[in-house]
Design a protein around this motif. Structure first.
Motif, short mmCIF file in Angstrom:
data_model
loop_
_atom_site.label_atom_id
_atom_site.label_comp_id
_atom_site.label_asym_id
_atom_site.label_seq_id
_atom_site.Cartn_x
_atom_site.Cartn_y
_atom_site.Cartn_z
N THR A 9 0.81 -1.20 0.00
CA THR A 9 0.00 0.00 0.00
C THR A 9 0.85 1.26 0.00
O THR A 9 1.97 1.28 0.49
N TYR A 10 0.25 2.31 -0.53
CA TYR A 10 0.92 3.60 -0.54
C TYR A 10 1.14 4.10 0.89
O TYR A 10 2.14 4.74 1.18
N ARG A 31 -2.09 11.76 0.33
CA ARG A 31 -2.74 10.48 0.60
C ARG A 31 -4.08 10.36 -0.13
O ARG A 31 -4.41 9.31 -0.65
N LEU A 34 -3.34 9.63 -3.80
CA LEU A 34 -2.83 8.28 -4.01
C LEU A 34 -3.93 7.23 -3.82
O LEU A 34 -3.92 6.19 -4.48
N THR A 37 -6.20 6.00 -6.98
CA THR A 37 -5.71 5.26 -8.15
C THR A 37 -5.01 3.96 -7.75
O THR A 37 -4.40 3.85 -6.70
N TRP A 40 -0.66 3.97 -7.93
CA TRP A 40 -0.20 4.97 -6.97
C TRP A 40 1.28 5.27 -7.10
O TRP A 40 1.72 6.37 -6.78
N PHE A 44 2.53 8.91 -7.30
CA PHE A 44 3.49 9.41 -6.32
C PHE A 44 4.64 10.13 -7.02
O PHE A 44 5.03 11.24 -6.62
#
Length: 94
Positions: A9-10, A31, A34, A37, A40, A44
């Motif tokens: 995860t981002y 956040r 990100l 999508t 990410w 980013f």
């Protein structure tokens, strides 16, 4: 094959670079973008290089002492080659 990337995860990525001394301004906006999508990593990198008008900045709090950790995070989260160098060069410019 693609499942491994989806499991990362981002939020975990952001936590790892913050732990390595990167400060993020307007982190809530970052956040939010990100989260919108599946791509990410691409989002980013776009925001890392072009996020200033949105108030999104990545600051070298004490990241220069932890560059290996930052590069490791980019590798663990499977960013494209050279992404870490692009990101760290923008930190050095701060």
């Amino acid at each position: 094959m693609g499942q491994q990337i989806c499991d990362q995860t981002y939020a975990e990525f952001l936590d790892s670079i913050k732990a390595a001394g990167v400060a993020i301004t307007n982190e809530s906006q970052l956040r939010e973008r990100l989260a919108e999508t599946w791509r990410w990593r691409f989002a980013f990198m776009t925001l890392a290089t072009n996020g200033r008008p949105l108030g999104i900045n990545f600051l070298n709090k004490d990241a220069s002492e932890h560059m290996d950790e930052i590069r490791g995070a980019f590798a663990r989260y499977e960013f494209p080659d050279n992404s870490d160098a692009v990101f760290t060069s923008s930190l050095a410019a701060e």
